[in-house]
Design an enzyme around this catalytic site. Structure first.
Site, PDB file in Angstrom:
ATOM      1  N   PRO A  21      51.544  65.517  86.471  1.00 28.04           N
ATOM      2  CG  PRO A  21      52.726  64.159  87.669  1.00 28.04           C
ATOM      3  CD  PRO A  21      52.509  65.344  86.807  1.00 28.04           C
ATOM      4  CB  CYS A  22      46.690  66.362  87.314  1.00 27.67           C
ATOM      5  SG  CYS A  22      47.487  67.756  87.163  1.00 27.67           S
ATOM      6  N   PRO A  23      46.316  62.686  88.477  1.00 28.77           N
ATOM      7  CG  PRO A  23      47.343  61.333  90.640  1.00 28.77           C
ATOM      8  CD  PRO A  23      47.496  62.508  89.546  1.00 28.77           C
ATOM      9  CB  THR A  24      42.879  64.242  91.766  1.00 26.91           C
ATOM     10  OG1 THR A  24      43.496  65.301  91.402  1.00 26.91           O
ATOM     11  CG2 THR A  24      43.777  63.628  93.005  1.00 26.91           C
ATOM     12  CG  PHE A  25      42.563  66.895  87.444  1.00 23.58           C
ATOM     13  CD1 PHE A  25      41.770  67.505  88.319  1.00 23.58           C
ATOM     14  CD2 PHE A  25      43.800  67.609  87.112  1.00 23.58           C
ATOM     15  CE1 PHE A  25      41.928  68.661  89.041  1.00 23.58           C
ATOM     16  CE2 PHE A  25      44.266  68.572  87.661  1.00 23.58           C
ATOM     17  CZ  PHE A  25      43.284  69.307  88.696  1.00 23.58           C
TER      18      PHE A  25
END
Length: 452
Positions: free
Chosen positions: A79-83
């Site tokens: 999970p990479c919400p910053t991307f």
């Protein structure tokens, strides 16, 4: 599938959409992990393997009973919400934080840590489209950095990893693989055994419709009318008219079907308020059999089972107030599918910021991307024919979860799990390509489905 069951683990497994696709392509998932405690009941209800709830940054790879290098595949979607563009703006708005320094976008490094530990023959990593435009602190594209790390050309933080994988990175739209939803996701496919990683454009099964006629629901003929002759092939059952049983993933198809639409995906499911109750509640029984090819596949009936005896699971939506229901009813064919096109005096939100805050799904097109935000409200996923937001089961269908896939958790958690998942059918396409091109492992012949 062939007798050979290739082995895999699923990191950041969630409800298990990726695990389901791996299973359907002939992989045996040995273990899964996710940090969200509420995913465990769902995962264990649908998968026959151990699932750990925990922070992967603090977990050591478990002993799977395999020698180093014996595991076939490590799969997962860190999970990479910053991307994502939304994630970046939210993080940048928090005092003292920015998207480069937020540690959530480094979870992929733990994915690589597990790859290093097991030294699998191949890996499959999923992420959001926004990663393509993300840059690290030095202004270098994040994707380029990750590829270098996977190839062993660049160090991974302070970890001492031994990675030497060839890598292919591709942005895929789930609609091109038979899923009734547009969902663009980035996939990293790697292997260390000298094989060429599959080009997934060569495995597409569906395409943009050429005309309005191709946007109509694709009716399925009564399976009882099929020939009794043995017409099974390596790629799926072939009907008398030459068409293949859905899904039929194979490389370089000569022809592709038009995209599956919202109508193909969910319009056989009954209304949740047949008596006109407000707010809408739920339905627990099917009223008609499947209609489209996708619906036949999604019902997933056994040979002995009749659709009238199949329980309808998770077909429940949230309640709505009368104002929302009235606005929902207003949208659709003849006006517009988004609230931003409706006269200004009827706008519940600023149209310069939220033109599609209320969106009715068009039955003649694939759905818009199913998102975890559904657990908060369903305004962007209004049913095409009913004045309500979609149900958990409808969201699951649009994500390509079969109806037998159960979400034994609250409606709120179920919506979140569906929205966060990798579509199982897309995972199956990827896993089939990996199985075929990297492992050269054939797919077993499939038999025709019996008449109900």
């Amino acid at each position: 599938m062939s007798e050979e069951r290739l082995t895999a683990i699923d990191l950041f497994c969630g409800a298990g959409g990726l695990s389901q696709g791996l299973h359907d392509a002939g992989f045996e998932t040995l273990w899964g992990i996710d940090h969200e405690e509420n995913t465990k009941p769902t995962y264990e209800a649908n998968h026959d393997c151990e699932m750990t709830v925990g922070d992967i940054r603090e977990e050591e790879p478990p002993d799977l009973g395999l020698e180093e290098g014996e595991l076939d595949l490590v799969a997962g979607g860190p999970p990479c919400p910053t991307f994502s563009l939304v994630g970046r703006s939210k993080i940048n708005s928090i005092e003292g934080r920015d998207n480069q320094s937020d540690d959530r976008h480094l979870l992929y490094e733990d994915f690589l840590r597990f790859v290093d530990h097991y030294q699998p023959k191949a890996f499959l990593m999923e992420n959001v489209e926004g990663m393509l435009s993300a840059e690290n602190e030095d202004g270098k594209p994040v994707v380029d950095t990750i590829k270098e790390q996977m190839r062993g050309e660049r160090e991974v933080a302070d970890l001492d990893l031994d990675l030497n994988y060839s890598v292919r990175v591709q942005l895929l739209d789930s609609a091109d693989y038979g899923i009734p939803q547009h969902r663009k996701r980035l996939f990293f496919i790697g292997n260390r055994i000298g094989e060429e990683n599959p080009d997934m454009t060569e495995w597409e099964t569906h395409r943009k419709p050429k005309n309005e006629e191709e946007k109509k629901i694709k009716y399925k003929e009564d399976p009882s009318e099929r020939s009794e002759e043995d017409q099974s092939t390596l790629h799926g059952f072939v009907d008398e008219d030459g068409t293949e049983e859905f899904p039929a993933f194979r490389k370089n198809r000569q022809s592709k079907e038009p995209w599956n639409t919202v109508a193909d995906g969910i319009l056989d499911l009954p209304p949740v308020s047949p008596s006109g109750d407000t707010p809408p509640t739920k339905a627990e029984e099917y009223e008609i059999g499947p209609v489209s090819e996708f619906q036949y596949w999604a019902r997933n009936l056994s040979e002995e089972q009749d659709w009238e005896d199949q329980p309808l699971l998770n077909h429940e939506c949230r309640g709505h107030n009368m104002r929302d229901l009235t606005l929902y009813k207003l949208l659709g064919e003849g006006t517009s599918y988004i609230i931003g096109d409706i006269p200004e005096e009827h706008q519940p939100y600023r149209t310069d910021i939220f033109p599609d805050k209320l969106k009715k799904q068009n039955p003649k097109e694939p759905a818009t991307t199913i998102v975890a935000h559904l657990y908060k409200d369903g305004h962007m996923f209004i049913h095409p024919n009913e004045a309500r937001s979609i149900t958990v089961r409808e969201a699951a269908r649009l994500q390509s979860f079969k109806d037998t896939f159960e979400f034994p958790v609250s409606r709120t958690h179920a919506f979140k799990q569906v929205g966060n998942a990798v579509p199982p059918l897309l995972a199956q396409a990827l896993a089939t390509a990996i199985r075929t091109e990297i492992f050269h492992s054939p797919v077993e012949r499939t038999e025709p489905r019996e008449a109900y």
